[in-house]
Design an enzyme around this catalytic site. Structure first.
Site, short mmCIF file in Angstrom:
data_model
loop_
_atom_site.label_atom_id
_atom_site.label_comp_id
_atom_site.label_asym_id
_atom_site.label_seq_id
_atom_site.Cartn_x
_atom_site.Cartn_y
_atom_site.Cartn_z
CB SER A 79 -0.88 0.00 1.26
OG SER A 79 -1.47 1.26 1.46
CE1 TYR A 102 -2.75 -1.96 6.13
CE2 TYR A 102 -2.64 0.32 5.40
CZ TYR A 102 -2.95 -1.00 5.15
OH TYR A 102 -3.47 -1.37 3.93
#
Length: 320
Positions: A160, A185
């Site tokens: 990502s 994350y």
């Protein structure tokens, strides 16, 4: 990274608006086998649909087996088996069952993940995002290596743009001090890229290539841990939770395109160890810009360090 970095666009002819179906147009994947983790929800589901429509057989490992079977009902060429990436014994079980089938893997798409969850511990106290998004996939690919190597598979690690949030926190990878859900994350997504960098280095002599990617911004069940108030604050939804038209967001069909292209495109033959976005190889990120790949995520020394740490933590290393 030096001026010889392979992180340069190749002019694929596809882009941010391309869909998974479009990147596979005219392709016949009959006789090919893919494993797509998370292949029953969000981007993974769209990837499974596109691959099966092109004739591939797709194995979908699922933590929620009944939900997966329901989501995939009506698709030909799909099989579901149980897998919890946060449980290394579950990873072992899935891999052993698959290897017992005697099949080889052509495409391995590591699409499953969790995002921005409250501080959660799995296994021996590991931070859940790092454990599930990275360590579970690390163990899975290594355990499946006897089926990955003979097929000269492409292994696709779905990262990502959030890898911009954090490099590897080598002094505290499990966030035992000062947990931040978004930075955690980000570290997990950096780990996804570093995994592909080193796997490609180890596997290329066997014909196995590995790539990582940013699929784009998409509203999917991945956002389930984010409170409504935060979604409103970020401009994603209204007060009732209805999705808003947000500039730059992709549809799930568009979001699945880059990982489908990464796994199957002849344009990437002989390439690997790179990070992709919008169906092309990304450039190195420029400071202050949200696009491209951070140098820390494609650093071969950090990639080798993460591989060794992951092998130590999981007890699994196909190359030892």
């Amino acid at each position: 990274m030096s001026a010889t970095t392979p992180q340069h666009k190749i002019g694929s002819g596809f882009g941010a608006d391309s869909t998974a179906a479009e990147v596979l147009a005219g392709r016949d994947l009959g006789g090919r086998l893919a494993i797509v983790t998370g292949g029953y929800s969000g981007l993974g589901l769209e990837t499974t649909r596109a691959l099966t429509r092109a004739g591939a057989r797709v194995v979908v490992p699922a933590r929620r087996v009944e939900a997966a079977r329901e989501a995939l009902a009506g698709l030909d060429g799909v099989e579901v088996d149980e897998l919890d990436l946060g449980d290394l014994e579950s990873v072992r079980g899935f891999a052993e069952r698959f290897l017992a089938s005697g099949r080889t893997i052509d495409f391995m798409i590591d699409s499953a993940g969790i995002m921005a969850c409250p501080e959660t511990r799995v296994g021996p106290g590991w931070e859940a995002q790092f454990a599930t998004n990275h360590l579970g996939h690390f163990a899975l690919v290594n355990r499946l290596w006897p089926a990955v190597e003979p097929g000269g598979a492409r292994v696709v690690s779905v990262s990502s743009r959030a890898h911009h949030f954090s490099g590897m926190r080598w002094d505290d990878v499990h966030w035992r001090h000062g947990y931040d859900k978004w930075q955690a994350y980000g570290q997990a997504k950096t780990a996804n890229v570093l995994f592909a960098v080193h796997l490609d280095r180890l596997g290329r002599d066997s014909g196995v290539r590995a790539l990582a990617l940013h699929p784009g911004g998409i509203m999917t069940p991945l956002q389930r841990h984010i409170p409504l108030e935060e979604k409103i604050e970020r401009g994603w939804t209204d007060a009732q939770g209805n999705l808003l038209e947000v500039a730059g967001l992709k549809t799930p069909e568009q979001g699945a395109a880059t990982q489908t292209w990464a796994a199957t495109s002849p344009q990437l033959d002989g390439m690997g160890g790179v990070y992709l976005e919008d169906c092309d190889i990304a450039e190195l990120a420029v400071e202050g810009e949200p696009t491209g790949v951070k140098s820390w995520a494609v650093d071969p020394e950090q990639a080798a360090r993460l591989w060794d740490l992951s092998a130590e933590l999981t007890g699994v290393n196909a190359f030892a």
